[in-house]
Design an enzyme around this catalytic site. Structure first.
Site, PDB file in Angstrom:
ATOM      1  N   THR A 238      -1.504   5.597   2.131  1.00  0.00           N
ATOM      2  CA  THR A 238      -2.736   4.812   2.063  1.00  0.00           C
ATOM      3  C   THR A 238      -2.905   3.976   3.328  1.00  0.00           C
ATOM      4  OG1 THR A 238      -2.643   4.697  -0.350  1.00  0.00           O
ATOM      5  CG2 THR A 238      -3.982   3.043   0.760  1.00  0.00           C
TER       6      THR A 238
ATOM      7  N   LEU B  53       0.870  -1.166   0.000  1.00  0.00           N
ATOM      8  CA  LEU B  53       0.000   0.000   0.000  1.00  0.00           C
ATOM      9  C   LEU B  53       0.911   1.222   0.000  1.00  0.00           C
ATOM     10  CD1 LEU B  53      -2.734  -0.927   2.665  1.00  0.00           C
ATOM     11  CD2 LEU B  53      -2.986  -0.910   0.171  1.00  0.00           C
ATOM     12  N   ASP B  54       0.500   2.261  -0.712  1.00  0.00           N
ATOM     13  CA  ASP B  54       1.299   3.483  -0.731  1.00  0.00           C
ATOM     14  C   ASP B  54       1.500   3.995   0.689  1.00  0.00           C
ATOM     15  OD1 ASP B  54       1.254   3.294  -3.460  1.00  0.00           O
ATOM     16  OD2 ASP B  54      -0.347   4.767  -3.729  1.00  0.00           O
ATOM     17  N   LYS B  55       2.530   4.776   0.879  1.00  0.00           N
ATOM     18  CA  LYS B  55       2.866   5.296   2.204  1.00  0.00           C
ATOM     19  C   LYS B  55       1.697   6.046   2.829  1.00  0.00           C
ATOM     20  CE  LYS B  55       6.183   8.368   4.517  1.00  0.00           C
ATOM     21  NZ  LYS B  55       7.371   9.239   4.335  1.00  0.00           N
TER      22      LYS B  55
ATOM     23  N   HIS C 288       0.491   3.019  -7.899  1.00  0.00           N
ATOM     24  CA  HIS C 288      -0.420   4.157  -7.718  1.00  0.00           C
ATOM     25  C   HIS C 288      -1.664   4.015  -8.593  1.00  0.00           C
ATOM     26  CE1 HIS C 288       2.332   6.112  -5.119  1.00  0.00           C
ATOM     27  NE2 HIS C 288       3.115   6.667  -6.020  1.00  0.00           N
TER      28      HIS C 288
END
Length: 244
Positions: A106, A102-104, A190
């Site tokens: 998110t 998961l993105d930082k 992303h």
């Protein structure tokens, strides 16, 4: 059967070299007797291994559900930021990793495990495992955007076409700031942010709610975790789990 030093190292007692020193110092017992050699063979299920008089039980695989908070990196180590595996304080094994990323910024569901075969099944493009996200978007999301995003959009860059697979969307609220549930079949870099950029919108907040048959426990606050239940483990280890 496995080597005693390997048994202890995998359970996080220390490195193989450290464990060998502990054994030589008499800090390890097997079935009540001092262990004599690092290469001594022990049964993972029937022998009682103790370190400093405390039992060490062997666990082959661990599975944790984490509600990933924003600001934490989906990795096993990072030079600048905290990583998700460090949030699992009661872990027995030292080889845990996040199954997927998961993105930082998110939040939401992240599976932490050391089961490499499971991670491959969940992440392999050929399995098309559902991943459902709650998304807060700047701008009014209507049926027109829903139709476009569900059909698949080009999120390529620099003239290179990169189309997303068909998705599913439910509009929860439509206004200056819209809220949707979006289910995708893949996990490109992303991806959700780029999907909404393709229709001229910016994602303000993103949280993963489910992955395959595994659903985020609503009782877990960001940063909290728990072991998977037996039923949850069975659902994620099912080779057909989460397929469309």
């Amino acid at each position: 059967m496995m080597r005693l030093d390997k048994f202890l190292a995998e359970m996080g007692i220390g490195t193989r070299q450290e464990v060998k020193k502990y054994i030589r110092k008499g800090m390890v017992t097997v079935n009540g007797s001092p262990a004599l050699r690092p290469e001594e063979k022990v049964s993972e299920t029937s022998d009682q291994v103790c370190f400093e008089e405390k039992p060490v039980s062997y666990v082959k695989y661990e599975y944790y559900m984490l509600n990933k908070p924003a600001g934490v990196v989906s990795a096993t180590e990072d030079r600048r930021d905290p990583v998700v595996v460090d949030l699992i304080r009661e872990k027995k094994r030292k080889d845990l990793f996040p199954a997927g990323r998961l993105d930082k910024d998110t939040e939401g569901l992240l599976l932490i495990t050391n089961d490499g075969a499971l991670a491959h099944r969940l992440l392999s493009p050929s399995h098309h495992v559902d991943k459902t996200y709650f998304v807060r978007v700047e701008g009014k999301v209507t049926g027109a955007e829903k139709k476009i995003l569900e059909a698949g959009v080009d999120i390529g860059e620099n003239g290179t076409e990169e189309r997303t697979r068909p998705a599913k969307m439910e509009i929860l609220a439509s206004g200056p700031v819209s809220q949707v549930l979006l289910t995708i079949r893949e996990g490109k870099y992303h991806q959700i942010k780029r999907m909404f950029q393709a229709v001229g919108m910016q994602v303000l907040y993103l949280k993963r709610l489910s992955m395959g048959k595994l659903t985020l426990d609503p009782a877990l606050a960001p940063g909290e975790y728990r072991p998977l239940t037996k039923e949850e483990i069975a659902s994620v280890t099912d080779e057909n789990a989460g397929k469309y």
